[in-house]
Design an enzyme around this catalytic site. Structure first.
Site, PDB file in Angstrom:
ATOM      1  N   HIS A  17       0.693  -1.164  -0.331  1.00  0.00           N
ATOM      2  CA  HIS A  17       0.246  -0.066  -0.283  1.00  0.00           C
ATOM      3  C   HIS A  17       0.927   1.581   0.127  1.00  0.00           C
ATOM      4  CE1 HIS A  17      -3.602   2.521   1.210  1.00  0.00           C
ATOM      5  NE2 HIS A  17      -2.827   2.817   1.584  1.00  0.00           N
ATOM      6  N   GLU A  18       2.018   0.997   0.808  1.00  0.00           N
ATOM      7  CA  GLU A  18       2.398   2.285   1.179  1.00  0.00           C
ATOM      8  C   GLU A  18       3.362   2.414   0.169  1.00  0.00           C
ATOM      9  OE1 GLU A  18       2.328   4.555   3.214  1.00  0.00           O
ATOM     10  OE2 GLU A  18       0.828   3.596   4.285  1.00  0.00           O
ATOM     11  N   HIS A  21       1.973   4.536  -3.097  1.00  0.00           N
ATOM     12  CA  HIS A  21       1.721   5.764  -2.413  1.00  0.00           C
ATOM     13  C   HIS A  21       3.050   6.222  -2.921  1.00  0.00           C
ATOM     14  CE1 HIS A  21      -1.908   6.477  -0.695  1.00  0.00           C
ATOM     15  NE2 HIS A  21      -1.957   5.552   0.216  1.00  0.00           N
TER      16      HIS A  21
END
Length: 355
Positions: A17-18, A21
């Site tokens: 997820h990170e 980003h």
């Protein structure tokens, strides 16, 4: 061993997820101050050209700091200084990464299948009630249960299971019979004892057709599986809203890790355990993607919502809203979410201890 595997798997979901980003930010030339996996005290750190990479003590979390917390708009490469579409892309990239990885897992596992079970009835056991012209017949295709569309047998089992949880012994069916679509409202359908080959079995009494797992069918099944994971989240939220499920039914990181451990322990071999845990990771990955995109402040979806609110306010009021108010709302919601997470954490631990 399975608890360790589960913790690694959950940490990998957060890392993906990170990383979504982070990758989007880097591709768009946005400065990333820190990329962290985990929360709490730093265990390991390495300074890159401009980004500090850290591994932290608590495996349940992570973040990608891009100057948004201090409202840095002086640096043209800071996140708050970016155009709205760039911010939306970066905010959505985390959920997108989770969904892509989950879909890859689903496809990889699906491609080992030889066949799938569809929704056309090929057999009704002896003694099956309410069959015939005004009930179910061999050759009927089950289209939906209680308004939920059926694509494969998995959907039939899922939504019949939900009906059983509500103690519904009657369901609203839509079937296709030849060229006709027929509604069977309040149709009695539940698991009961039947005699099959001299043995007593507990089942719905319906046998559905198998279809060959061609490459096209595998891709189709994978797409429907991913879509059904999303649908399952929608159904779960609806249950929370209607009260058929409560906050005590929610699970946080501890509960998810425990569920992965239970899946591993219930498997017959280590290989099967790994496969089952990885499959569960795909479900959690889709869950993480969808939940993060809900329009709730402090989540990625809420932050995207405020990007559009800011744009709309600027169009109507001819001035940009003060960012501090958005910051206050996100902070207040974050505190509430942390309170909910603490409650869920305690509830998970209690359920593990007392069963």
């Amino acid at each position: 061993m399975y608890i360790f595997m589960a913790i690694i798997a959950f940490s990998a979901l957060i890392a993906v997820h990170e990383a979504g980003h982070f990758t989007a930010a880097k591709l768009l030339g946005v400065r990333v101050n820190e990329f962290a996996i985990g929360m709490g005290p730093k265990l390991l750190k390495k300074k890159g050209k401009e980004t500090l990479y850290t591994l932290r003590a608590l495996p349940f979390g992570g973040f990608c700091a891009m100057g948004e917390d201090d409202g840095d708009t002086e640096d043209p490469r800071a996140f708050p200084a970016q155009k709205r579409w760039r911010r939306v892309v970066i905010l959505a990239a985390g959920a997108t990464a989770n969904f892509i990885v989950a879909f890859i897992i689903i496809v990889a596992q699906t491609f080992s299948a030889d066949s799938f079970v569809d929704t056309t009835i090929t057999e009704l056991v002896d003694g099956f009630p309410n069959q015939g012209e005004y009930g179910l017949m061999i050759g009927d295709t089950l289209m939906s249960i209680n308004g939920e569309k059926l694509y494969y047998r998995d959907d039939f089992i899922l939504f019949m299971g939900l009906a059983e949880r509500r103690d519904d012994k009657e369901v609203d069916l839509v079937i296709r019979r030849g060229a006709d679509t027929i509604k069977l409202d309040r149709y009695p359908l539940e698991q009961r004892e039947y005699t099959v080959d001299g043995e007593q079995v507990f089942r719905y009494g319906i046998t559905l057709n198998e279809i060959e797992a061609t490459t096209f069918e595998k891709l189709k099944y994978s797409c429907y599986t991913a879509m059904n994971y999303v649908r399952l989240i929608r159904v779960s939220i609806a249950q929370l809203i209607t009260g058929s499920a409560g906050i005590q039914d929610l699970s946080g990181p501890v509960g998810i890790v425990n569920a992965m451990n239970d899946i591993g322990q219930a498997s017959r071999t280590v290989g099967e355990a790994v496969s089952n845990i990885v499959g569960f990771v795909a479900l959690i990955g889709v869950n993480l993607a969808v939940m993060n995109m809900l329009p709730i402040p402090a989540l990625d979806g809420g932050r995207i919502l405020f990007v559009f609110i800011s744009w709309l306010a600027q169009k109507i009021l001819r001035r940009r809203p003060d960012p501090k108010y958005e910051k206050y709302i996100h902070a207040a919601t974050f505190v509430l979410l942390m309170g909910l997470m603490v409650y869920v954490l305690v509830n998970d631990v209690v359920k593990i201890i007392y069963g």
